[in-house]
Write a protein that holds these residues in place. Structure first.
Motif, PDB file in Angstrom:
ATOM      1  N   TYR A  39      33.065  14.598  53.470  1.00 24.35           N
ATOM      2  CA  TYR A  39      32.940  14.819  54.913  1.00 24.35           C
ATOM      3  C   TYR A  39      31.497  15.188  55.278  1.00 24.35           C
ATOM      4  CZ  TYR A  39      33.268  17.259  59.377  1.00 24.35           C
ATOM      5  OH  TYR A  39      33.059  17.682  60.666  1.00 24.35           O
ATOM      6  N   LYS A  63      28.858  12.946  57.593  1.00 23.61           N
ATOM      7  CA  LYS A  63      28.244  13.527  58.802  1.00 23.61           C
ATOM      8  C   LYS A  63      26.725  13.360  58.740  1.00 23.61           C
ATOM      9  CE  LYS A  63      29.654  15.754  61.712  1.00 23.61           C
ATOM     10  NZ  LYS A  63      29.965  15.357  63.120  1.00 23.61           N
ATOM     11  N   ALA A 108      34.006  10.164  58.360  1.00 22.41           N
ATOM     12  CA  ALA A 108      33.952  11.635  58.324  1.00 22.41           C
ATOM     13  C   ALA A 108      35.232  12.222  58.900  1.00 22.41           C
ATOM     14  CB  ALA A 108      32.725  12.148  59.083  1.00 22.41           C
ATOM     15  N   GLU A 109      35.709  11.653  60.030  1.00 16.19           N
ATOM     16  CA  GLU A 109      36.939  12.130  60.650  1.00 16.19           C
ATOM     17  C   GLU A 109      38.144  11.906  59.730  1.00 16.19           C
ATOM     18  OE1 GLU A 109      37.127  10.201  64.389  1.00 16.19           O
ATOM     19  OE2 GLU A 109      35.491  11.388  65.283  1.00 16.19           O
ATOM     20  N   TYR A 147      30.259   5.705  59.975  1.00 16.29           N
ATOM     21  CA  TYR A 147      30.178   6.947  59.184  1.00 16.29           C
ATOM     22  C   TYR A 147      30.965   8.080  59.859  1.00 16.29           C
ATOM     23  CZ  TYR A 147      26.518   4.865  56.259  1.00 16.29           C
ATOM     24  OH  TYR A 147      25.826   4.075  55.376  1.00 16.29           O
ATOM     25  N   GLN A 148      30.885   8.139  61.179  1.00 17.83           N
ATOM     26  CA  GLN A 148      31.591   9.191  61.904  1.00 17.83           C
ATOM     27  C   GLN A 148      33.106   9.035  61.729  1.00 17.83           C
ATOM     28  OE1 GLN A 148      30.307  11.832  63.392  1.00 17.83           O
ATOM     29  NE2 GLN A 148      32.337  12.591  63.957  1.00 17.83           N
ATOM     30  N   GLN A 149      33.587   7.772  61.766  1.00 17.94           N
ATOM     31  CA  GLN A 149      35.022   7.542  61.593  1.00 17.94           C
ATOM     32  C   GLN A 149      35.461   7.941  60.175  1.00 17.94           C
ATOM     33  OE1 GLN A 149      35.297   3.383  62.583  1.00 17.94           O
ATOM     34  NE2 GLN A 149      35.563   3.755  64.795  1.00 17.94           N
ATOM     35  N   ALA A 181      26.429   4.337  62.478  1.00 16.65           N
ATOM     36  CA  ALA A 181      26.687   5.735  62.806  1.00 16.65           C
ATOM     37  C   ALA A 181      28.158   5.940  63.167  1.00 16.65           C
ATOM     38  CB  ALA A 181      25.787   6.197  63.956  1.00 16.65           C
ATOM     39  N   SER A 222      25.825   9.733  59.290  1.00 13.81           N
ATOM     40  CA  SER A 222      25.962   9.385  60.708  1.00 13.81           C
ATOM     41  C   SER A 222      24.735   9.835  61.485  1.00 13.81           C
ATOM     42  CB  SER A 222      27.233  10.032  61.275  1.00 13.81           C
ATOM     43  OG  SER A 222      27.349   9.767  62.660  1.00 13.81           O
ATOM     44  N   ASP A 223      24.244  11.048  61.183  1.00 11.69           N
ATOM     45  CA  ASP A 223      23.047  11.562  61.880  1.00 11.69           C
ATOM     46  C   ASP A 223      21.828  10.691  61.556  1.00 11.69           C
ATOM     47  OD1 ASP A 223      24.593  13.601  62.913  1.00 11.69           O
ATOM     48  OD2 ASP A 223      24.017  15.051  61.357  1.00 11.69           O
TER      49      ASP A 223
END
Length: 603
Positions: A325, A329, A351-352, A347-349, A344, A332-333
């Motif tokens: 996770y 994150k 991470a979720e 990666y965010q998905q 991004a 994504s940044d």
């Protein structure tokens, strides 16, 4: 990357450590087995360590205290592997088999370790202190004392109780020095480093940060000097923490910080490759390198390091959702900084997704925790029921015993009553004869006592007559003194009328002689009532003059005011005033009777 996860892993590694040093409750074979298990754990061979413990448990089925040690050690390993229910059952076995004080302390250490993993610091403190209580008066079991104190240190660190943290970690340092194990000394220094890091985060005091680095470096030096005697995981974590220090806290120039960090990270990578460590530590290594790349503005290099860490997680047979996770994150940044918004979003998905898996894992963890609590409460209820049943059976046994005893007493009473009646008829005649004889002796004794009483009364009568005679003599002496004083006064008056001073001086000399006569009266009073003057002096609140003593003596001889005035050549009113002052000297209240008070003296 934050060092919190690294420190937590270090604590779990430490608390799952050896139980063996100076063990007194187990035989030499069990102690050797636990030493072997310790070496296997240092080499990350957890599976082999568990097999060794299982074989030892089968071989020592008839030795309860040995089983308590083995089950406690086995419980700690399974708890560290997140097998909480199995760890709890093994812990219960350890508690059940422990009979020796030292074995009970080891079982409570395993219990406190489980409570620490379940994040229940209250239970950790209670269990660890109970374990230490079992070791009171025991000079051995230093390793158990060490771990119990370290558990207390961890519990108070969760509450931020700085005073208790320092107390227990310093206790650990004492025991680590006495045991002489480099692994324990290194862990103590890592614990002190964590304590000062917590201080720095609260106060931002540079001295705390310097202390944090000092103890971290001391741990590193110990491990460098004792290669092979310290866990490879512990050494890797120490190096990772030093690398993170140069990334996050050092104020050295950027180039120097990066050089130092990469030196320690290189050592950590060598150790991790050698011992095939878990992906978690690799993620921290690559996370620190990524942080330096970002600080240098090299976004692509930072992304590369993060992807290497992600690759380690994907190759692992464990989930490592929290680490994944964090990596997603950061990726994504970085993708946002590169303006690669599709990447991004991807990666965010991911991470979720990992966050949901973390929540699922926490739910499983909480479910195990609730199940452990349920089993604990169930066992407590069963124990309570067994205790109440045992108490009931005990009361029933007392009741049955009482009934049997009452029946036995009844039979004995019936059997003895017959013999009693038989003896009674025989002894009655003896008693009547004895009573007659006692009556005759009593009559003779009564007659003797009456004669002795009559003799005593006669003696008391003679004593009273003697005292009455002395009092009469005393009264006669007083009357003669008074007549003499009156006669002298009349002579002085007549001589004053004629103006013959010669005779007046003669009379004054006679007055002095009269004063001397009072001393004789005083001697007589002392002879008849020896305690009078001592009691009078003892009860006075002011010093009594000779004249005061005269007044008191005349009052004791029951002279009235007029007689005293004549004897002392003063007015009757002066006698009254003097009596008033005399009451003050004797400390008597106004309503007290002076004559009655003085009469009571000397009796």
């Amino acid at each position: 990357m934050d060092t919190t996860k690294i420190i937590r892993y270090l604590v779990l590694l430490l608390l799952a450590g050896p139980l063996t040093a100076m063990a007194q409750a187990i035989d030499a074979e069990t102690a050797a087995t636990l030493e072997k298990v310790e070496r296997l754990q240092l080499e990350n061979q957890t599976g082999a360590a568990l097999k060794t413990l299982e074989a030892a448990i089968r071989a020592h089925a008839d030795k309860p205290d040995d089983l308590a040690y083995l089950y406690a050690h086995q419980s700690g390993i399974y708890v560290a592997m997140d097998s909480l229910l199995l760890g709890k059952r093994l812990l219960d076995s350890s508690m059940r088999y422990a009979t020796d004080q030292a074995a009970k302390a080891v079982a409570y250490r395993a219990k406190a370790f489980l409570a620490n993993y379940l994040n229940e610091p209250d239970e950790v403190v209670k269990d660890a202190l109970t374990g230490l209580t079992y070791l009171n008066g025991n000079d051995g079991e230093l390793i158990t004392r060490y771990h119990l104190n370290y558990l207390l240190y961890r519990a108070y660190s969760k509450w931020g109780d700085r005073e208790k943290m320092e107390k227990y970690i310093l206790e650990c340092a004492v025991y680590a020095q006495r045991i002489g194990r480099p692994n324990l000394l290194a862990n103590v220094n890592n614990g002190l480093s964590s304590m000062y890091l917590a201080d720095y985060r609260k106060s931002r005091d540079r001295a705390s940060l310097d202390s944090m680095y000092h103890y971290l470096k001391q741990s590193f030096i110990i491990q460098q000097e004792h290669v092979g005697e310290v866990s490879g995981n512990t050494f890797a974590i120490t190096c990772i923490n030093l690398g993170n220090f140069y990334l996050t806290y050092s104020d050295a120039p950027a180039a120097e910080r990066e050089r130092q960090a990469y030196f320690y990270l290189g050592l950590a990578e060598e150790e991790l490759e050698q011992h095939r460590a878990s992906a978690e530590k690799w993620v921290n290594v690559y996370g620190i390198k990524s942080g330096f790349a970002l600080s240098n503005g090299n976004i692509l290099q930072a992304e590369k390091y993060l992807l290497q860490g992600l690759s380690r997680i994907q190759q692992s047979d464990q989930a490592h959702d929290k680490e994944a996770y964090a990596i997603f994150k950061h990726l994504s940044d970085i993708a946002v900084k590169k303006q690669d918004y599709p990447a991004a979003l991807n990666y965010q998905q991911q991470a979720e997704t990992r966050l949901r898996q973390i929540l699922d894992h926490e739910q499983i963890f909480n479910a195990q925790k609730l199940e452990i609590q349920y089993e604990t409460e169930k066992k407590n209820e069963q124990l309570k029921l067994l205790t109440e049943t045992a108490s009931l059976r005990k009361r029933q046994n007392y009741l049955y015993g009482g009934l049997a005893l009452a029946l036995l007493i009844g039979l004995v009473f019936m059997f003895s009553s017959y013999h009693f009646r038989l003896r009674y008829s025989i002894e009655r005649e003896k008693k009547l004869a004895n009573e007659k004889e006692e009556g005759e002796r009593y009559a003779a004794m009564q007659l003797k006592m009456e004669k002795e009483e009559q003799a005593r009364l006669r003696a008391e009568q003679e004593l009273l007559e003697l005292q009455r005679g002395r009092l009469q003599k005393e009264a006669l002496a007083n009357s003669l003194i008074i007549e003499h004083k009156n006669d002298m006064l009349n002579q002085i008056r007549s001589q004053l009328k004629t103006g013959d001073t010669h005779h007046v001086r003669k009379l004054l000399k006679e007055e002095a002689l009269l004063n001397a006569d009072f001393e004789e009266v005083k001697l007589q009073v002392q002879e008849l009532h020896p305690g009078f003057f001592n009691q009078l002096t003892g009860k006075s609140v002011q010093k009594l003059t000779p004249l005061d003593l005269k007044y008191c003596t005349y009052i004791y001889l029951k002279m009235n005011a007029k007689q005293m005035a004549q004897a002392l050549h003063v007015e009757v009113q002066s006698v009254r005033m003097f009596k008033y002052r005399l009451k003050q000297k004797l400390g008597l209240p106004r309503e007290s009777d002076l004559e009655q008070f003085i009469q009571q003296l000397g009796n």
